[in-house]
Design a protein around this motif. Structure first.
Motif, PDB file in Angstrom:
ATOM      1  N   ARG A   1      -1.404 -10.972  -2.896  1.00 17.72           N
ATOM      2  CA  ARG A   1      -0.868  -9.673  -3.318  1.00 17.72           C
ATOM      3  C   ARG A   1       0.587  -9.793  -3.786  1.00 17.72           C
ATOM      4  N   ILE A   2       1.385 -10.535  -3.028  1.00 15.52           N
ATOM      5  CA  ILE A   2       2.796 -10.716  -3.376  1.00 15.52           C
ATOM      6  C   ILE A   2       2.917 -11.346  -4.760  1.00 15.52           C
ATOM      7  N   ALA A   3       2.041 -12.302  -5.066  1.00 18.64           N
ATOM      8  CA  ALA A   3       2.083 -12.983  -6.365  1.00 18.64           C
ATOM      9  C   ALA A   3       1.909 -11.986  -7.504  1.00 18.64           C
ATOM     10  N   LEU A   4       0.919 -11.099  -7.380  1.00 21.94           N
ATOM     11  CA  LEU A   4       0.676 -10.138  -8.456  1.00 21.94           C
ATOM     12  C   LEU A   4       1.816  -9.133  -8.572  1.00 21.94           C
ATOM     13  N   PHE A   5       2.340  -8.683  -7.438  1.00 20.84           N
ATOM     14  CA  PHE A   5       3.452  -7.727  -7.471  1.00 20.84           C
ATOM     15  C   PHE A   5       4.727  -8.368  -8.018  1.00 20.84           C
ATOM     16  N   SER A   6       4.816  -9.699  -7.964  1.00 21.64           N
ATOM     17  CA  SER A   6       6.015 -10.400  -8.435  1.00 21.64           C
ATOM     18  C   SER A   6       6.121 -10.435  -9.948  1.00 21.64           C
ATOM     19  N   VAL A   7       5.047 -10.081 -10.634  1.00 14.44           N
ATOM     20  CA  VAL A   7       5.083 -10.068 -12.101  1.00 14.44           C
ATOM     21  C   VAL A   7       6.222  -9.186 -12.600  1.00 14.44           C
ATOM     22  N   THR A   8       6.377  -8.024 -11.988  1.00 16.49           N
ATOM     23  CA  THR A   8       7.445  -7.101 -12.402  1.00 16.49           C
ATOM     24  C   THR A   8       8.825  -7.716 -12.183  1.00 16.49           C
ATOM     25  N   TYR A   9       8.985  -8.478 -11.111  1.00 12.24           N
ATOM     26  CA  TYR A   9      10.258  -9.155 -10.861  1.00 12.24           C
ATOM     27  C   TYR A   9      10.569 -10.145 -11.975  1.00 12.24           C
ATOM     28  N   PHE A  10       9.572 -10.915 -12.418  1.00 10.12           N
ATOM     29  CA  PHE A  10       9.799 -11.892 -13.483  1.00 10.12           C
ATOM     30  C   PHE A  10      10.073 -11.213 -14.828  1.00 10.12           C
ATOM     31  N   VAL A  11       9.471 -10.051 -15.043  1.00 15.41           N
ATOM     32  CA  VAL A  11       9.791  -9.277 -16.249  1.00 15.41           C
ATOM     33  C   VAL A  11      11.243  -8.810 -16.180  1.00 15.41           C
ATOM     34  N   TYR A  12      11.664  -8.374 -14.999  1.00 11.20           N
ATOM     35  CA  TYR A  12      13.056  -7.957 -14.774  1.00 11.20           C
ATOM     36  C   TYR A  12      14.011  -9.098 -15.108  1.00 11.20           C
TER      37      TYR A  12
ATOM     38  N   LEU B   1      -3.422 -15.479   3.551  1.00 15.60           N
ATOM     39  CA  LEU B   1      -3.581 -15.900   2.159  1.00 15.60           C
ATOM     40  C   LEU B   1      -3.667 -14.686   1.239  1.00 15.60           C
ATOM     41  N   THR B   2      -4.306 -13.621   1.717  1.00 12.49           N
ATOM     42  CA  THR B   2      -4.390 -12.385   0.932  1.00 12.49           C
ATOM     43  C   THR B   2      -3.007 -11.783   0.724  1.00 12.49           C
ATOM     44  N   PHE B   3      -2.163 -11.866   1.749  1.00 12.77           N
ATOM     45  CA  PHE B   3      -0.790 -11.372   1.638  1.00 12.77           C
ATOM     46  C   PHE B   3      -0.054 -12.113   0.522  1.00 12.77           C
ATOM     47  N   CYS B   4      -0.185 -13.444   0.496  1.00  9.56           N
ATOM     48  CA  CYS B   4       0.445 -14.251  -0.562  1.00  9.56           C
ATOM     49  C   CYS B   4      -0.138 -13.885  -1.930  1.00  9.56           C
TER      50      CYS B   4
ATOM     51  N   VAL C   1     -15.421  -8.930   3.959  1.00  7.94           N
ATOM     52  CA  VAL C   1     -14.203  -9.429   4.622  1.00  7.94           C
ATOM     53  C   VAL C   1     -13.065  -9.550   3.605  1.00  7.94           C
ATOM     54  N   VAL C   2     -13.384 -10.073   2.418  1.00 10.02           N
ATOM     55  CA  VAL C   2     -12.379 -10.197   1.356  1.00 10.02           C
ATOM     56  C   VAL C   2     -11.822  -8.824   0.993  1.00 10.02           C
ATOM     57  N   THR C   3     -12.710  -7.840   0.855  1.00  9.92           N
ATOM     58  CA  THR C   3     -12.284  -6.489   0.489  1.00  9.92           C
ATOM     59  C   THR C   3     -11.439  -5.854   1.587  1.00  9.92           C
ATOM     60  N   ILE C   4     -11.885  -6.009   2.832  1.00 12.73           N
ATOM     61  CA  ILE C   4     -11.142  -5.414   3.953  1.00 12.73           C
ATOM     62  C   ILE C   4      -9.728  -5.979   4.038  1.00 12.73           C
ATOM     63  N   THR C   5      -9.602  -7.301   3.955  1.00 15.72           N
ATOM     64  CA  THR C   5      -8.265  -7.901   4.031  1.00 15.72           C
ATOM     65  C   THR C   5      -7.429  -7.540   2.802  1.00 15.72           C
ATOM     66  N   TYR C   6      -8.083  -7.479   1.641  1.00 15.68           N
ATOM     67  CA  TYR C   6      -7.394  -7.139   0.393  1.00 15.68           C
ATOM     68  C   TYR C   6      -6.805  -5.732   0.477  1.00 15.68           C
ATOM     69  N   LYS C   7      -7.613  -4.796   0.984  1.00 19.86           N
ATOM     70  CA  LYS C   7      -7.149  -3.416   1.113  1.00 19.86           C
ATOM     71  C   LYS C   7      -6.185  -3.263   2.289  1.00 19.86           C
ATOM     72  N   SER C   8      -6.455  -4.011   3.368  1.00 19.93           N
ATOM     73  CA  SER C   8      -5.630  -3.871   4.570  1.00 19.93           C
ATOM     74  C   SER C   8      -4.182  -4.263   4.315  1.00 19.93           C
TER      75      SER C   8
ATOM     76  N   VAL D   1      -2.643 -16.063 -12.566  1.00 23.95           N
ATOM     77  CA  VAL D   1      -3.608 -17.153 -12.355  1.00 23.95           C
ATOM     78  C   VAL D   1      -3.698 -17.491 -10.865  1.00 23.95           C
ATOM     79  N   PHE D   2      -2.536 -17.540 -10.189  1.00 27.02           N
ATOM     80  CA  PHE D   2      -2.541 -17.792  -8.742  1.00 27.02           C
ATOM     81  C   PHE D   2      -3.282 -16.677  -8.007  1.00 27.02           C
ATOM     82  N   PHE D   3      -3.100 -15.454  -8.450  1.00 31.51           N
ATOM     83  CA  PHE D   3      -3.764 -14.295  -7.851  1.00 31.51           C
ATOM     84  C   PHE D   3      -5.283 -14.472  -7.872  1.00 31.51           C
ATOM     85  N   ILE D   4      -5.819 -14.907  -9.011  1.00 34.32           N
ATOM     86  CA  ILE D   4      -7.257 -15.128  -9.130  1.00 34.32           C
ATOM     87  C   ILE D   4      -7.675 -16.347  -8.314  1.00 34.32           C
ATOM     88  N   TRP D   5      -6.872 -17.410  -8.388  1.00 29.83           N
ATOM     89  CA  TRP D   5      -7.197 -18.627  -7.638  1.00 29.83           C
ATOM     90  C   TRP D   5      -7.208 -18.370  -6.132  1.00 29.83           C
ATOM     91  N   ALA D   6      -6.292 -17.539  -5.652  1.00 32.30           N
ATOM     92  CA  ALA D   6      -6.184 -17.294  -4.212  1.00 32.30           C
ATOM     93  C   ALA D   6      -7.479 -16.706  -3.656  1.00 32.30           C
TER      94      ALA D   6
END
Length: 343
Positions: free
Chosen positions: A242-253, A237-240, A124-131, A54-59
């Motif tokens: 991305r980190i949020a979505l990648f953290s899903v695996t950590y919470f599953v762990y 903000l894009t960095f945060c 701009v959103v796409t460039i930062t997202y991919k960058s 949800v944070f990923f989409i909100w960001a």
């Protein structure tokens, strides 16, 4: 090809890839054992994983709202959240996430946001997202050789292919976004090419509209070039995000009560899956993402936990995102339809 036929083909392709993925992943597995193992996972940590989505989409909605604000375009926060959800929904169901931005532009036009402004903002959103992904991948390739050799040895070619495709894509987007004369020349040549193929009629009014559109595009891109602090804030903000979505695996762990692997390692390994699968012509990286997870995380989710962990991690990060954004998209479609009918 009509929009309706294209949507049908995309839906058929999505279903085929989905069923092939299910078959290849669960072939020969005892589904009842997997279900039993999943029920043992801590719901608290799984809820935290869903919150990350949800944070990923909100960001992204916060980024859109901020960018529109800098360009003096009025857009409500909840409307930007709608744009964000729409983008992720269509990105989830189209190959290489290619349908997200056109759908966002469509709904932005419905709210009287000029197409050139919407185009530059989304670029701009796409460039930062991919960058952010490219930076993470390059840092891993240079400084994370030990991590890659230990966990990605079997899939290293896929990782480098994905990284290369992302780098090429980012460079192309940067040129189009900030080399505005080139972008205008490409647009004009494309229009001339379509006219020569008799796909479009040769109308001076169309050429004039395209010229005005590209001039507006140039003005918007120029503003962003002159305000580099805007790009820095969006990147952070894009960095945060991305980190949020990648953290899903950590919470599953954590949901399985496991210990011994640092959160940073789990997040970095999950990022390698996105780097590898992001640019491949598969909706949501479906199929390849599941198999990469089973290969990369095998030393971490050892034994009978590997497949249930993949189901939960992928289920939360992709399928929860898909269903949540689909619900918001449906609501947006109904709202626009009622507005057009004047009810």
């Amino acid at each position: 090809m009509s929009s309706k036929k294209k949507n049908i083909l995309n839906a058929v392709f999505l279903l085929i890839v989905f069923f092939l993925t299910i078959y290849s992943v669960f072939k020969g597995e005892d589904l009842s054992d997997i279900a039993d193992t999943i029920t043992e996972a801590s719901p608290v940590f799984l809820i935290l994983g869903v919150s990350c989505v949800v944070f990923f989409i909100w960001a992204e909605s916060a980024i859109l709202h901020y960018l529109f604000g800098t360009l003096h375009v009025k857009a409500k926060r909840r409307t930007c959240f709608m744009y964000s959800a729409i983008g992720f929904f269509f990105s989830c169901i189209t190959p290489s996430a290619g349908g997200g931005q056109p759908a966002q532009v469509y709904y932005m036009r419905k709210n009287m946001i000029p197409v050139p402004v919407a185009t530059v903002v989304l670029m701009v959103v796409t460039i930062t997202y991919k960058s952010v992904l490219v930076i993470a991948g390059c840092l891993l390739a240079v400084f994370g050789r030990g991590l890659l050799d230990r966990y990605l040895y079997e899939v290293m070619p896929v990782f480098y292919l994905g990284l290369t495709l992302n780098v090429v894509f980012c460079l192309a987007m940067l040129i189009l976004a900030f080399h505005t004369s080139l972008a205008k020349n490409i647009a004009m040549k494309l229009l001339g090419f379509l006219v020569r193929l008799h796909i479009l009629k040769d109308k001076p009014s169309r050429t004039e509209r395209l010229t005005l559109t590209m001039d507006h595009y140039n003005e918007t891109a120029l503003y962003l070039r002159q305000h580099k602090e805007v790009l820095v804030r969006v990147t952070l903000l894009t960095f945060c995000q991305r980190i949020a979505l990648f953290s899903v695996t950590y919470f599953v762990y954590k949901a399985f009560g496991l210990r011994g692997t640092h959160a940073v390692t789990l997040i970095l390994l999950q990022s390698t899956i996105s780097i590898s699968a992001d640019m491949l012509p598969l909706p949501g990286g479906m199929g390849i993402s599941e198999h990469l997870f089973l290969t990369i995380f095998d030393p971490i989710f050892y034994g009978d936990l590997l497949l249930p962990a993949m189901v939960l991690s992928r289920g939360i990060a992709y399928y929860v995102q898909l269903l949540f954004s689909a619900a918001v998209t449906l609501g947006a479609h109904i709202l626009v339809d009622r507005r057009q009918k004047g009810t």
